[in-house]
Design a protein around this motif. Structure first.
Motif, PDB file in Angstrom:
ATOM      1  N   MET A 111       0.836  -1.203   0.000  1.00  0.00           N
ATOM      2  CA  MET A 111       0.000   0.000   0.000  1.00  0.00           C
ATOM      3  C   MET A 111       0.870   1.252   0.000  1.00  0.00           C
ATOM      4  O   MET A 111       2.038   1.222   0.406  1.00  0.00           O
ATOM      5  CB  MET A 111      -0.953  -0.010   1.201  1.00  0.00           C
ATOM      6  CG  MET A 111      -0.308   0.264   2.532  1.00  0.00           C
ATOM      7  SD  MET A 111      -1.469   0.162   3.912  1.00  0.00           S
ATOM      8  CE  MET A 111      -1.341  -1.569   4.321  1.00  0.00           C
ATOM      9  N   ALA A 112       0.290   2.357  -0.438  1.00  0.00           N
ATOM     10  CA  ALA A 112       0.996   3.637  -0.484  1.00  0.00           C
ATOM     11  C   ALA A 112       1.218   4.181   0.926  1.00  0.00           C
ATOM     12  O   ALA A 112       0.443   3.906   1.853  1.00  0.00           O
ATOM     13  CB  ALA A 112       0.198   4.636  -1.308  1.00  0.00           C
ATOM     14  N   ALA A 113       2.266   4.958   1.084  1.00  0.00           N
ATOM     15  CA  ALA A 113       2.672   5.499   2.388  1.00  0.00           C
ATOM     16  C   ALA A 113       1.567   6.273   3.116  1.00  0.00           C
ATOM     17  O   ALA A 113       1.427   6.116   4.332  1.00  0.00           O
ATOM     18  CB  ALA A 113       3.917   6.373   2.233  1.00  0.00           C
ATOM     19  N   PRO A 114       0.758   7.102   2.437  1.00  0.00           N
ATOM     20  CA  PRO A 114      -0.273   7.841   3.183  1.00  0.00           C
ATOM     21  C   PRO A 114      -1.262   6.937   3.909  1.00  0.00           C
ATOM     22  O   PRO A 114      -1.634   7.203   5.053  1.00  0.00           O
ATOM     23  CB  PRO A 114      -0.961   8.679   2.108  1.00  0.00           C
ATOM     24  CG  PRO A 114       0.104   8.893   1.078  1.00  0.00           C
ATOM     25  CD  PRO A 114       0.841   7.586   1.044  1.00  0.00           C
ATOM     26  N   LEU A 115      -1.682   5.843   3.257  1.00  0.00           N
ATOM     27  CA  LEU A 115      -2.617   4.933   3.920  1.00  0.00           C
ATOM     28  C   LEU A 115      -1.922   4.181   5.047  1.00  0.00           C
ATOM     29  O   LEU A 115      -2.471   4.031   6.140  1.00  0.00           O
ATOM     30  CB  LEU A 115      -3.222   3.959   2.910  1.00  0.00           C
ATOM     31  CG  LEU A 115      -4.359   3.110   3.470  1.00  0.00           C
ATOM     32  CD1 LEU A 115      -5.536   3.975   3.915  1.00  0.00           C
ATOM     33  CD2 LEU A 115      -4.825   2.097   2.427  1.00  0.00           C
ATOM     34  N   LYS A 116      -0.699   3.744   4.810  1.00  0.00           N
ATOM     35  CA  LYS A 116       0.070   3.033   5.848  1.00  0.00           C
ATOM     36  C   LYS A 116       0.308   3.953   7.043  1.00  0.00           C
ATOM     37  O   LYS A 116       0.204   3.527   8.202  1.00  0.00           O
ATOM     38  CB  LYS A 116       1.399   2.562   5.257  1.00  0.00           C
ATOM     39  CG  LYS A 116       2.317   1.822   6.226  1.00  0.00           C
ATOM     40  CD  LYS A 116       1.826   0.420   6.471  1.00  0.00           C
ATOM     41  CE  LYS A 116       2.866  -0.486   7.114  1.00  0.00           C
ATOM     42  NZ  LYS A 116       3.260  -0.105   8.450  1.00  0.00           N
ATOM     43  N   HIS A 117       0.597   5.219   6.786  1.00  0.00           N
ATOM     44  CA  HIS A 117       0.815   6.193   7.855  1.00  0.00           C
ATOM     45  C   HIS A 117      -0.439   6.320   8.724  1.00  0.00           C
ATOM     46  O   HIS A 117      -0.360   6.358   9.953  1.00  0.00           O
ATOM     47  CB  HIS A 117       1.194   7.546   7.249  1.00  0.00           C
ATOM     48  CG  HIS A 117       1.396   8.628   8.250  1.00  0.00           C
ATOM     49  ND1 HIS A 117       2.501   8.698   9.070  1.00  0.00           N
ATOM     50  CD2 HIS A 117       0.619   9.688   8.583  1.00  0.00           C
ATOM     51  CE1 HIS A 117       2.394   9.753   9.862  1.00  0.00           C
ATOM     52  NE2 HIS A 117       1.261  10.376   9.582  1.00  0.00           N
ATOM     53  N   PHE A 118      -1.604   6.391   8.078  1.00  0.00           N
ATOM     54  CA  PHE A 118      -2.856   6.482   8.838  1.00  0.00           C
ATOM     55  C   PHE A 118      -3.061   5.225   9.679  1.00  0.00           C
ATOM     56  O   PHE A 118      -3.369   5.302  10.872  1.00  0.00           O
ATOM     57  CB  PHE A 118      -4.044   6.708   7.901  1.00  0.00           C
ATOM     58  CG  PHE A 118      -5.357   6.692   8.630  1.00  0.00           C
ATOM     59  CD1 PHE A 118      -5.759   7.790   9.381  1.00  0.00           C
ATOM     60  CD2 PHE A 118      -6.175   5.575   8.582  1.00  0.00           C
ATOM     61  CE1 PHE A 118      -6.957   7.771  10.082  1.00  0.00           C
ATOM     62  CE2 PHE A 118      -7.372   5.552   9.275  1.00  0.00           C
ATOM     63  CZ  PHE A 118      -7.770   6.654  10.027  1.00  0.00           C
ATOM     64  N   ILE A 119      -2.898   4.065   9.069  1.00  0.00           N
ATOM     65  CA  ILE A 119      -3.115   2.804   9.785  1.00  0.00           C
ATOM     66  C   ILE A 119      -2.138   2.662  10.947  1.00  0.00           C
ATOM     67  O   ILE A 119      -2.509   2.196  12.029  1.00  0.00           O
ATOM     68  CB  ILE A 119      -2.995   1.611   8.808  1.00  0.00           C
ATOM     69  CG1 ILE A 119      -4.180   1.632   7.835  1.00  0.00           C
ATOM     70  CG2 ILE A 119      -2.942   0.290   9.562  1.00  0.00           C
ATOM     71  CD1 ILE A 119      -4.056   0.656   6.705  1.00  0.00           C
TER      72      ILE A 119
END
Length: 197
Positions: free
Chosen positions: A83-91
């Motif tokens: 997954m892309a970093a923005p989604l991983k950052h949120f999770i």
């Protein structure tokens, strides 16, 4: 009305298009509604901040969205098979929700988009499932009873909905991709409805 949260990050528009198709599928199930939300981009310079409201598209997600939803569809473009970093950052910031069990027992599904047919769709979908399993969610895929899964020459996998944007980065899903995304939305909403009963 019970809502399915469709949470995604989309840079070129392909994932956002799939999210809309999943939302259509959710809302084909009587008594169910879709709530579209996105995550903000991340920047390598920590002083850079995104605007609190996106210029267009779905609003940014709030932790309340996770509490209020009865199911979750999680979407991201593929970045090197993940997954892309923005989604991983949120999770990665959902430790409090993990500890309190906010998502435990809720159904979940995943979706993605790549530029090429072999650009890592299935590995991205599988790795997106891992945090959902850690949160105690009931992870769903697309069964082969969906005829388009066997006939598609574009995106679509048993692990979740997907899109191949091609060399021209076309964000519009093919007919099969739309069909499978809607089927995933229906399955997610129908499962959530059954779990609520």
């Amino acid at each position: 009305m019970p809502e399915i949260l469709i949470l995604y990050y989309s840079r070129g528009g392909s994932v956002a298009q799939l999210a809309r198709q999943i939302a259509r599928g959710v809302e084909e199930v009587p008594g169910m509604q879709a709530r579209l939300r996105s995550v903000p981009p991340v920047a390598p310079v920590t002083a850079t901040a995104a605007a609190p409201v996106p210029e267009d598209g779905a609003p940014y997600v709030d932790r309340r969205d996770l509490e209020e939803c009865v199911g979750l569809a999680l979407g991201s473009p593929t970045r090197f098979g993940n997954m892309a970093a923005p989604l991983k950052h949120f999770i990665d910031g959902l430790g409090a929700e993990w500890a309190s069990g906010t998502l435990v027992g809720k159904p979940a599904a995943v979706f993605t988009s790549t530029a090429t047919m072999h650009g890592g769709q299935e590995s991205t979908l599988l790795t997106m499932m891992l945090p959902l399993l850690h949160h105690g969610m009931v992870v769903l895929g697309i069964p082969f009873t969906e005829a388009a899964l066997s006939s598609t020459r574009t995106g679509g996998t048993p692990y979740g909905a997907s899109h191949v944007s091609g060399a021209d980065n076309d964000p519009q899903p093919s007919d099969d991709e739309k069909t499978l995304a809607r089927a995933l939305g229906r399955r997610l909403a129908d499962t959530a409805r059954k779990l609520l009963a």
